[in-house]
Design a protein around this motif. Structure first.
Motif, PDB file in Angstrom:
ATOM      1  N   PRO A 183       9.085 -34.816 -10.747  1.00 33.28           N
ATOM      2  CA  PRO A 183      10.438 -35.221 -10.361  1.00 33.28           C
ATOM      3  C   PRO A 183      10.717 -34.820  -8.919  1.00 33.28           C
ATOM      4  N   PRO A 184      11.072 -35.764  -8.035  1.00 36.59           N
ATOM      5  CA  PRO A 184      11.256 -35.462  -6.607  1.00 36.59           C
ATOM      6  C   PRO A 184      12.286 -34.349  -6.369  1.00 36.59           C
ATOM      7  N   MET A 185      13.304 -34.279  -7.246  1.00 39.84           N
ATOM      8  CA  MET A 185      14.395 -33.337  -7.006  1.00 39.84           C
ATOM      9  C   MET A 185      13.948 -31.873  -7.052  1.00 39.84           C
ATOM     10  N   ARG A 186      12.781 -31.612  -7.666  1.00 40.65           N
ATOM     11  CA  ARG A 186      12.320 -30.225  -7.755  1.00 40.65           C
ATOM     12  C   ARG A 186      12.102 -29.652  -6.363  1.00 40.65           C
ATOM     13  N   ARG A 187      11.916 -30.538  -5.380  1.00 42.36           N
ATOM     14  CA  ARG A 187      11.723 -30.095  -4.004  1.00 42.36           C
ATOM     15  C   ARG A 187      12.909 -29.288  -3.480  1.00 42.36           C
ATOM     16  N   LEU A 188      14.093 -29.541  -4.047  1.00 40.36           N
ATOM     17  CA  LEU A 188      15.301 -28.919  -3.512  1.00 40.36           C
ATOM     18  C   LEU A 188      15.605 -27.574  -4.163  1.00 40.36           C
ATOM     19  N   LEU A 189      14.802 -27.184  -5.160  1.00 37.86           N
ATOM     20  CA  LEU A 189      15.076 -25.923  -5.868  1.00 37.86           C
ATOM     21  C   LEU A 189      15.110 -24.711  -4.936  1.00 37.86           C
ATOM     22  N   PRO A 190      14.163 -24.573  -3.975  1.00 39.62           N
ATOM     23  CA  PRO A 190      14.245 -23.411  -3.083  1.00 39.62           C
ATOM     24  C   PRO A 190      15.558 -23.361  -2.303  1.00 39.62           C
ATOM     25  N   LEU A 191      16.082 -24.536  -1.927  1.00 41.48           N
ATOM     26  CA  LEU A 191      17.348 -24.579  -1.195  1.00 41.48           C
ATOM     27  C   LEU A 191      18.491 -24.085  -2.079  1.00 41.48           C
ATOM     28  N   ALA A 192      18.497 -24.545  -3.325  1.00 40.22           N
ATOM     29  CA  ALA A 192      19.540 -24.106  -4.259  1.00 40.22           C
ATOM     30  C   ALA A 192      19.469 -22.589  -4.446  1.00 40.22           C
ATOM     31  N   ALA A 193      18.245 -22.066  -4.588  1.00 46.54           N
ATOM     32  CA  ALA A 193      18.079 -20.619  -4.778  1.00 46.54           C
ATOM     33  C   ALA A 193      18.590 -19.862  -3.564  1.00 46.54           C
ATOM     34  N   LEU A 194      18.226 -20.340  -2.361  1.00 52.34           N
ATOM     35  CA  LEU A 194      18.657 -19.677  -1.132  1.00 52.34           C
ATOM     36  C   LEU A 194      20.180 -19.692  -1.008  1.00 52.34           C
ATOM     37  N   ALA A 195      20.799 -20.843  -1.327  1.00 52.39           N
ATOM     38  CA  ALA A 195      22.254 -20.959  -1.219  1.00 52.39           C
ATOM     39  C   ALA A 195      22.948 -19.999  -2.196  1.00 52.39           C
ATOM     40  N   ILE A 196      22.453 -19.953  -3.424  1.00 57.96           N
ATOM     41  CA  ILE A 196      23.060 -19.059  -4.423  1.00 57.96           C
ATOM     42  C   ILE A 196      22.918 -17.602  -3.976  1.00 57.96           C
ATOM     43  N   LEU A 197      21.717 -17.246  -3.500  1.00 61.51           N
ATOM     44  CA  LEU A 197      21.477 -15.874  -3.051  1.00 61.51           C
ATOM     45  C   LEU A 197      22.426 -15.505  -1.905  1.00 61.51           C
ATOM     46  N   ALA A 198      22.570 -16.414  -0.933  1.00 62.28           N
ATOM     47  CA  ALA A 198      23.431 -16.139   0.225  1.00 62.28           C
ATOM     48  C   ALA A 198      24.876 -15.931  -0.214  1.00 62.28           C
ATOM     49  N   VAL A 199      25.336 -16.777  -1.148  1.00 65.64           N
ATOM     50  CA  VAL A 199      26.721 -16.663  -1.627  1.00 65.64           C
ATOM     51  C   VAL A 199      26.915 -15.354  -2.385  1.00 65.64           C
ATOM     52  N   VAL A 200      25.943 -14.999  -3.242  1.00 65.95           N
ATOM     53  CA  VAL A 200      26.056 -13.768  -4.030  1.00 65.95           C
ATOM     54  C   VAL A 200      26.114 -12.552  -3.112  1.00 65.95           C
ATOM     55  N   VAL A 201      25.239 -12.514  -2.095  1.00 66.30           N
ATOM     56  CA  VAL A 201      25.221 -11.386  -1.160  1.00 66.30           C
ATOM     57  C   VAL A 201      26.565 -11.279  -0.442  1.00 66.30           C
ATOM     58  N   GLU A 202      27.078 -12.428   0.017  1.00 66.93           N
ATOM     59  CA  GLU A 202      28.353 -12.424   0.731  1.00 66.93           C
ATOM     60  C   GLU A 202      29.496 -11.913  -0.164  1.00 66.93           C
ATOM     61  N   LEU A 203      29.521 -12.385  -1.406  1.00 60.56           N
ATOM     62  CA  LEU A 203      30.566 -11.949  -2.336  1.00 60.56           C
ATOM     63  C   LEU A 203      30.452 -10.464  -2.625  1.00 60.56           C
ATOM     64  N   ALA A 204      29.218  -9.949  -2.601  1.00 60.17           N
ATOM     65  CA  ALA A 204      29.004  -8.545  -2.935  1.00 60.17           C
ATOM     66  C   ALA A 204      29.453  -7.612  -1.815  1.00 60.17           C
ATOM     67  N   ILE A 205      29.273  -8.046  -0.561  1.00 58.62           N
ATOM     68  CA  ILE A 205      29.545  -7.111   0.532  1.00 58.62           C
ATOM     69  C   ILE A 205      30.912  -7.313   1.175  1.00 58.62           C
ATOM     70  N   VAL A 206      31.594  -8.405   0.847  1.00 58.42           N
ATOM     71  CA  VAL A 206      32.899  -8.674   1.467  1.00 58.42           C
ATOM     72  C   VAL A 206      33.991  -8.427   0.427  1.00 58.42           C
ATOM     73  N   PRO A 207      35.088  -7.748   0.798  1.00 54.90           N
ATOM     74  CA  PRO A 207      36.157  -7.503  -0.180  1.00 54.90           C
ATOM     75  C   PRO A 207      36.796  -8.803  -0.663  1.00 54.90           C
ATOM     76  N   GLY A 208      37.168  -8.811  -1.934  1.00 57.74           N
ATOM     77  CA  GLY A 208      37.719 -10.009  -2.552  1.00 57.74           C
ATOM     78  C   GLY A 208      38.900 -10.609  -1.819  1.00 57.74           C
ATOM     79  N   THR A 209      39.661  -9.773  -1.108  1.00 58.06           N
ATOM     80  CA  THR A 209      40.850 -10.276  -0.416  1.00 58.06           C
ATOM     81  C   THR A 209      40.497 -11.251   0.705  1.00 58.06           C
TER      82      THR A 209
END
Lengths: 211, 182
Positions: free
Chosen positions: A88-114
């Motif tokens: 399936p061609p779409m599997r090519r985009l999995l690393p991008l999805a992983a990177l985006a999720i990781l970046a968002v999680v890190v940002e949410l973890a280190i920045v205050p919710g406010t």
């Protein structure tokens, strides 16, 4: 015309050696990208604080994300131009999805919710939504012209992949203008800005890329 | 030549400039296609009358899209994908929307079928729709079996110009096949 006679015509036409579609695609992107670069320099320009920005991890991560997206979209495009994609061609985009999720999680973890809201909305969201599609027009036309040489299993999917590749090249340019570097902003608004380009590619590709 | 994948070597030689290898490849593919297309038409409940036209259209696609075959992979899945696409396209134009599956048919070239002696009426009409110069070049090369250099001399053109015109004619034929048979 009998089939054996057609074969003779095809053999006589064989001589024309062409460069591989991957090289043609790279050349087309350079051409379309050059048009967008002129647009970018005239209309937007590189952000004034590019020097200090380069030293921040958020800016570097943003550039890394758009470049990863660009190279994955390039591979996706080549896959979609074939009649027999491997898997399936779409599997090519999995690393991008992983990177985006990781970046968002890190940002949410280190920045205050406010400050999540402010970082998500940023101050350039509307410019982002219009600039990325605008910077994608020339690359999209160039990529579609090259994909016409292909034999896509699904013309609409190949067109959508062309749209994604064009959007990532537009986003790469735009990333040097925008000073909203938070992954919350980048993942949200860059993705939204890519949607109309992907849709346009799918719509045009569905007809243009039939073979 | 027992198996479709044996054609990989022929296509590789063809890419290195071996005309004879390319001719043998196309003849073998045409014979294989004839069997596949005929079975596909029959299993869709259609007569085999259009068979040779679909074979020719598919052969043109194999030729024009040969750059999309990746040399590092076997050629059989690529050939099957093109045949399936063209057969499905043909049936869709005739109002069939069923999924076309040719994978369960054997890849053995021993099932290959010889062409009927009669040439197809439709392909002759399609040839007639080409512009004068393109038609003449296709006819002289295919029907009379002359080389491009020879045709160039008799038409007072350069060999390069004959090849460019021939290539345009083949691309136009591929478009006619797709559009003219609704």
């Amino acid at each position: 015309m009998k089939t054996e006679q057609l074969v003779e015509a095809l053999v006589a036409d064989r001589a024309a050696g062409r460069r591989p579609i991957s090289m043609a695609l790279a050349a087309a992107l350079a051409l379309g990208g050059a048009v967008s670069l002129v647009l970018f320099l005239v209309d937007l320009g590189v952000r004034a604080d590019i020097g200090p920005a380069l030293a921040t991890w958020r800016f570097d991560l943003k550039i890394a994300m758009v470049l990863v997206a660009f190279s994955l979209a390039f591979a996706l495009c080549l896959d979609c131009a074939r009649p027999d994609p491997s898997g399936p061609p779409m599997r090519r985009l999995l690393p991008l999805a992983a990177l985006a999720i990781l970046a968002v999680v890190v940002e949410l973890a280190i920045v205050p919710g406010t400050s999540w809201g402010a970082r998500l909305v940023g101050s350039n969201s509307l410019i982002c939504l219009s600039a990325i599609p605008l910077l994608s027009i020339a690359p999209l036309a160039a990529v579609l012209a090259i994909l016409k040489r292909g034999a896509p299993a699904s013309p609409a999917l190949a067109g959508a992949a062309a749209g994604l590749l064009a959007a990532t090249s537009g986003a790469t340019l735009y990333a040097f203008h925008c000073f909203d570097d938070s992954p919350l902003f980048v993942v949200t608004w860059y993705s939204l800005a890519a949607i109309p380009v992907i849709a346009a590619g799918a719509l045009v590709g569905r007809r243009l890329l039939r073979w | 030549m027992a198996d479709l994948d044996d054609l990989s070597a022929l296509m590789r030689s063809a890419r290195r400039g071996d005309d004879e290898a390319y001719r043998r490849l196309l003849v073998a593919v045409a014979a294989w296609l004839r069997g596949v297309v005929r079975r596909g038409l029959v299993s869709a409940g259609r007569g085999a009358a259009d068979c040779e036209d679909i074979v020719q259209e598919t052969l043109l696609a194999v030729h024009l899209k040969r750059d999309t075959w990746d040399e590092t992979r076997p050629i059989a899945p690529w050939l099957r994908a093109i045949a399936r696409h063209k057969l499905a396209d043909h049936l869709r134009r005739r109002g069939f929307t069923d999924h076309v599956d040719i994978d369960d048919h054997a890849d053995s070239l021993e099932l290959a079928v010889q062409a009927d002696a009669a040439s197809s009426l439709e392909s002759r009409q399609i040839l007639a729709s080409l512009p004068e110069r393109q038609r003449r070049i296709v006819q002289e090369i295919s029907l009379e079996g002359r080389g491009a250099a020879d045709v160039a001399r008799s038409l007072g053109m350069s060999e390069g110009a004959v090849r460019v015109t021939l290539h345009r004619a083949l691309k136009a034929l591929a478009v006619f096949y797709r559009q003219d048979r609704r």
